[in-house]
Scaffold this motif. Sequence first.
Motif, PDB file in Angstrom:
ATOM      1  N   ASP A   1       9.601   4.158  15.617  1.00 14.71           N
ATOM      2  CA  ASP A   1       8.150   4.058  15.414  1.00 14.71           C
ATOM      3  C   ASP A   1       7.660   2.679  15.838  1.00 14.71           C
ATOM      4  O   ASP A   1       6.464   2.415  15.826  1.00 14.71           O
ATOM      5  CB  ASP A   1       7.820   4.311  13.937  1.00 14.71           C
ATOM      6  CG  ASP A   1       6.319   4.415  13.692  1.00 14.71           C
ATOM      7  OD1 ASP A   1       5.660   5.170  14.435  1.00 14.71           O
ATOM      8  OD2 ASP A   1       5.800   3.726  12.802  1.00 14.71           O
TER       9      ASP A   1
ATOM     10  N   TYR B   1       0.890  -1.153   0.000  1.00 12.89           N
ATOM     11  CA  TYR B   1       0.000   0.000   0.000  1.00 12.89           C
ATOM     12  C   TYR B   1       0.916   1.187   0.000  1.00 12.89           C
ATOM     13  O   TYR B   1       2.126   1.024   0.225  1.00 12.89           O
ATOM     14  CB  TYR B   1      -0.959  -0.013   1.201  1.00 12.89           C
ATOM     15  CG  TYR B   1      -0.303  -0.084   2.552  1.00 12.89           C
ATOM     16  CD1 TYR B   1      -0.099  -1.302   3.178  1.00 12.89           C
ATOM     17  CD2 TYR B   1       0.128   1.065   3.204  1.00 12.89           C
ATOM     18  CE1 TYR B   1       0.525  -1.382   4.418  1.00 12.89           C
ATOM     19  CE2 TYR B   1       0.736   0.997   4.455  1.00 12.89           C
ATOM     20  CZ  TYR B   1       0.933  -0.229   5.042  1.00 12.89           C
ATOM     21  OH  TYR B   1       1.548  -0.301   6.273  1.00 12.89           O
TER      22      TYR B   1
ATOM     23  N   LEU C   1      10.164  -1.409  -1.312  1.00 14.62           N
ATOM     24  CA  LEU C   1       9.243  -0.313  -1.631  1.00 14.62           C
ATOM     25  C   LEU C   1       9.542   0.936  -0.805  1.00 14.62           C
ATOM     26  O   LEU C   1       9.689   2.042  -1.330  1.00 14.62           O
ATOM     27  CB  LEU C   1       7.808  -0.765  -1.339  1.00 14.62           C
ATOM     28  CG  LEU C   1       7.196  -1.755  -2.320  1.00 14.62           C
ATOM     29  CD1 LEU C   1       5.865  -2.268  -1.798  1.00 14.62           C
ATOM     30  CD2 LEU C   1       7.026  -1.087  -3.677  1.00 14.62           C
ATOM     31  N   ILE C   2       9.607   0.746   0.518  1.00 13.72           N
ATOM     32  CA  ILE C   2       9.748   1.908   1.406  1.00 13.72           C
ATOM     33  C   ILE C   2      11.184   2.445   1.388  1.00 13.72           C
ATOM     34  O   ILE C   2      11.418   3.644   1.188  1.00 13.72           O
ATOM     35  CB  ILE C   2       9.308   1.541   2.843  1.00 13.72           C
ATOM     36  CG1 ILE C   2       7.809   1.203   2.864  1.00 13.72           C
ATOM     37  CG2 ILE C   2       9.616   2.671   3.821  1.00 13.72           C
ATOM     38  CD1 ILE C   2       7.296   0.571   4.151  1.00 13.72           C
ATOM     39  N   GLY C   3      12.145   1.532   1.587  1.00 14.96           N
ATOM     40  CA  GLY C   3      13.546   1.972   1.653  1.00 14.96           C
ATOM     41  C   GLY C   3      13.963   2.725   0.398  1.00 14.96           C
ATOM     42  O   GLY C   3      14.702   3.708   0.476  1.00 14.96           O
TER      43      GLY C   3
ATOM     44  N   ALA D   1       3.683   5.214  11.359  1.00 13.68           N
ATOM     45  CA  ALA D   1       4.208   5.611  10.053  1.00 13.68           C
ATOM     46  C   ALA D   1       3.234   5.333   8.904  1.00 13.68           C
ATOM     47  O   ALA D   1       3.151   6.080   7.942  1.00 13.68           O
ATOM     48  CB  ALA D   1       5.534   4.905   9.803  1.00 13.68           C
TER      49      ALA D   1
HETATM   50  P1  NAD Z   1       9.662  -4.729   0.890  1.00 16.63           P
HETATM   51  O1  NAD Z   1       9.449  -6.193   0.956  1.00 16.63           O
HETATM   52  O2  NAD Z   1       9.264  -3.991  -0.338  1.00 16.63           O
HETATM   53  O3  NAD Z   1      11.228  -4.440   1.124  1.00 16.63           O
HETATM   54  C1  NAD Z   1      11.977  -5.079   2.107  1.00 16.63           C
HETATM   55  C2  NAD Z   1      13.417  -5.145   1.586  1.00 16.63           C
HETATM   56  O4  NAD Z   1      14.227  -5.690   2.618  1.00 16.63           O
HETATM   57  C3  NAD Z   1      13.572  -6.069   0.353  1.00 16.63           C
HETATM   58  O5  NAD Z   1      14.241  -5.378  -0.677  1.00 16.63           O
HETATM   59  C4  NAD Z   1      14.404  -7.231   0.891  1.00 16.63           C
HETATM   60  O6  NAD Z   1      15.284  -7.772  -0.084  1.00 16.63           O
HETATM   61  C5  NAD Z   1      15.167  -6.538   2.002  1.00 16.63           C
HETATM   62  N1  NAD Z   1      15.738  -7.467   2.971  1.00 16.63           N
HETATM   63  C6  NAD Z   1      15.254  -8.677   3.360  1.00 16.63           C
HETATM   64  N2  NAD Z   1      16.112  -9.223   4.245  1.00 16.63           N
HETATM   65  C7  NAD Z   1      17.127  -8.354   4.388  1.00 16.63           C
HETATM   66  C8  NAD Z   1      18.310  -8.355   5.173  1.00 16.63           C
HETATM   67  N3  NAD Z   1      18.628  -9.388   5.952  1.00 16.63           N
HETATM   68  N4  NAD Z   1      19.124  -7.289   5.092  1.00 16.63           N
HETATM   69  C9  NAD Z   1      18.828  -6.254   4.274  1.00 16.63           C
HETATM   70  N5  NAD Z   1      17.727  -6.189   3.513  1.00 16.63           N
HETATM   71  C10 NAD Z   1      16.891  -7.231   3.570  1.00 16.63           C
HETATM   72  O7  NAD Z   1       8.991  -4.131   2.185  1.00 16.63           O
HETATM   73  P2  NAD Z   1       8.556  -2.610   2.419  1.00 16.63           P
HETATM   74  O8  NAD Z   1       7.169  -2.423   1.957  1.00 16.63           O
HETATM   75  O9  NAD Z   1       9.627  -1.705   1.945  1.00 16.63           O
HETATM   76  O10 NAD Z   1       8.515  -2.582   4.015  1.00 16.63           O
HETATM   77  C11 NAD Z   1       9.705  -2.641   4.792  1.00 16.63           C
HETATM   78  C12 NAD Z   1       9.324  -2.899   6.232  1.00 16.63           C
HETATM   79  O11 NAD Z   1       8.602  -1.780   6.756  1.00 16.63           O
HETATM   80  C13 NAD Z   1       8.310  -4.067   6.411  1.00 16.63           C
HETATM   81  O12 NAD Z   1       9.016  -5.267   6.546  1.00 16.63           O
HETATM   82  C14 NAD Z   1       7.578  -3.719   7.662  1.00 16.63           C
HETATM   83  O13 NAD Z   1       8.219  -4.380   8.750  1.00 16.63           O
HETATM   84  C15 NAD Z   1       7.800  -2.218   7.822  1.00 16.63           C
HETATM   85  N6  NAD Z   1       6.538  -1.449   7.808  1.00 16.63           N
HETATM   86  C16 NAD Z   1       6.302  -0.600   8.841  1.00 16.63           C
HETATM   87  C17 NAD Z   1       5.153   0.170   8.854  1.00 16.63           C
HETATM   88  C18 NAD Z   1       4.876   1.159   9.962  1.00 16.63           C
HETATM   89  O14 NAD Z   1       3.761   1.676  10.057  1.00 16.63           O
HETATM   90  N7  NAD Z   1       5.836   1.483  10.803  1.00 16.63           N
HETATM   91  C19 NAD Z   1       4.231   0.047   7.809  1.00 16.63           C
HETATM   92  C20 NAD Z   1       4.522  -0.826   6.746  1.00 16.63           C
HETATM   93  C21 NAD Z   1       5.692  -1.568   6.758  1.00 16.63           C
END
Ligand code: NAD
Length: 331
Positions: free
Chosen positions: A260, A101, A155-157, A299
């Motif tokens: 967060d 999302y 996505l987020i990073g 977040a």
């Molecule tokens: P995503 O799956 O698109 O990206 C996660 C990335 O992490 C991927 O590129 C993956 O290859 C990488 N990854 C996996 N294992 C790893 C490791 N050991 N070292 C380094 N990188 C690694 O997920 P996203 O949508 O970007 O979300 C990231 C995180 O944000 C989610 O896992 C969730 O925990 C968190 N999140 C938090 C909130 C909030 O409200 N605070 C909301 C949504 C998501």
Amino acid sequence: MPQRLAIFDTKPYDEESFREANDTYGFELTFFEPRLSKETAILAAGFEAICLFVHDLVNAELADTLYHHGVRLLALRSNGYNHIDLAATKDRLKVVRVPRYTPYAVAEFTVGLMLSLNRKLHLAYSRTKANNFSLVGLQGFDMHGKTVGIIGSGLIGSIVAKLLHGFGMRVLVYDHRVNNDLIKEIDCFYTDLDTLFRESHIVSLHCPLTHETHHLINAATIRKMRPGALLINTSRGGLIHTHDLIDALKSKHIAGAALDVYEEEERFFFEDLSHSFIDDDTLARLMTFPNVMVSAHQAFFTKEALQEIAHTTLSNTKKFFDKTPLENEVK
Ligand code: NAD
């Protein structure tokens, strides 16, 4: 007969977004305020599909109970699924999630935390409210020209990387998978974790919580970090060994943290406990630091995110009832 969905752990904003999205789907929705637990599982009786959030923990015992109550679908209204024991649900309960999302919600909030922590906006706000207009102790640093280390470029990073690249920061990235779209869009450098820790003025966590990433930030990795670095975590609390972070804040090796998420957040986050006290000494200690900002898993919390979460959850549930392939199934 209308298809029914019971939604656990709901707040007024959940009800609003689900009712709005449901105009398209026509489910009979039942909202339960309590979280799913051993004690509340009985509420699920008679519902084939239930909807859960990040603090509704499903262990083997609860999976068993739900199955016996007739539940067959756990529709998670979250991206993460570390709160579900997948070994226990396997072959009995289908689990679907919201794989994406608007990532802008979390990414923009992350940058907001970074700015607040660095420029001490949280302290400035309460100071001026108390007619204290002194700047002593509020000094930050220009982010332009500094190095940010991003762990996880999904996505987020990747959006955080782009936003900070726009600030003129040097962007280091660590991920097992290189995000080719990101490299095409901005100058950023994939590197090993040690280099990222050594060179980053700010480290921001954007990887999922897995066995591998559990306590990724601990005494040993903190020692590798640049003295005076800032740490931002909008991913999952379990990525950080909180006691080790507290030690690093006390020794001033880490100059500040914006969190967060917190390892033991289930008992506190999303609830108004202002009439009570915090019986978790680690969280209480963390919040005594003026250079620590804690927000309550906020977040994701934008209008757009809630709308998309509700739509995807209802669409996942519809597919389950219609017996069409579940593209967002967690296996
Ligand atoms: P995503 O799956 O698109 O990206 C996660 C990335 O992490 C991927 O590129 C993956 O290859 C990488 N990854 C996996 N294992 C790893 C490791 N050991 N070292 C380094 N990188 C690694 O997920 P996203 O949508 O970007 O979300 C990231 C995180 O944000 C989610 O896992 C969730 O925990 C968190 N999140 C938090 C909130 C909030 O409200 N605070 C909301 C949504 C998501």
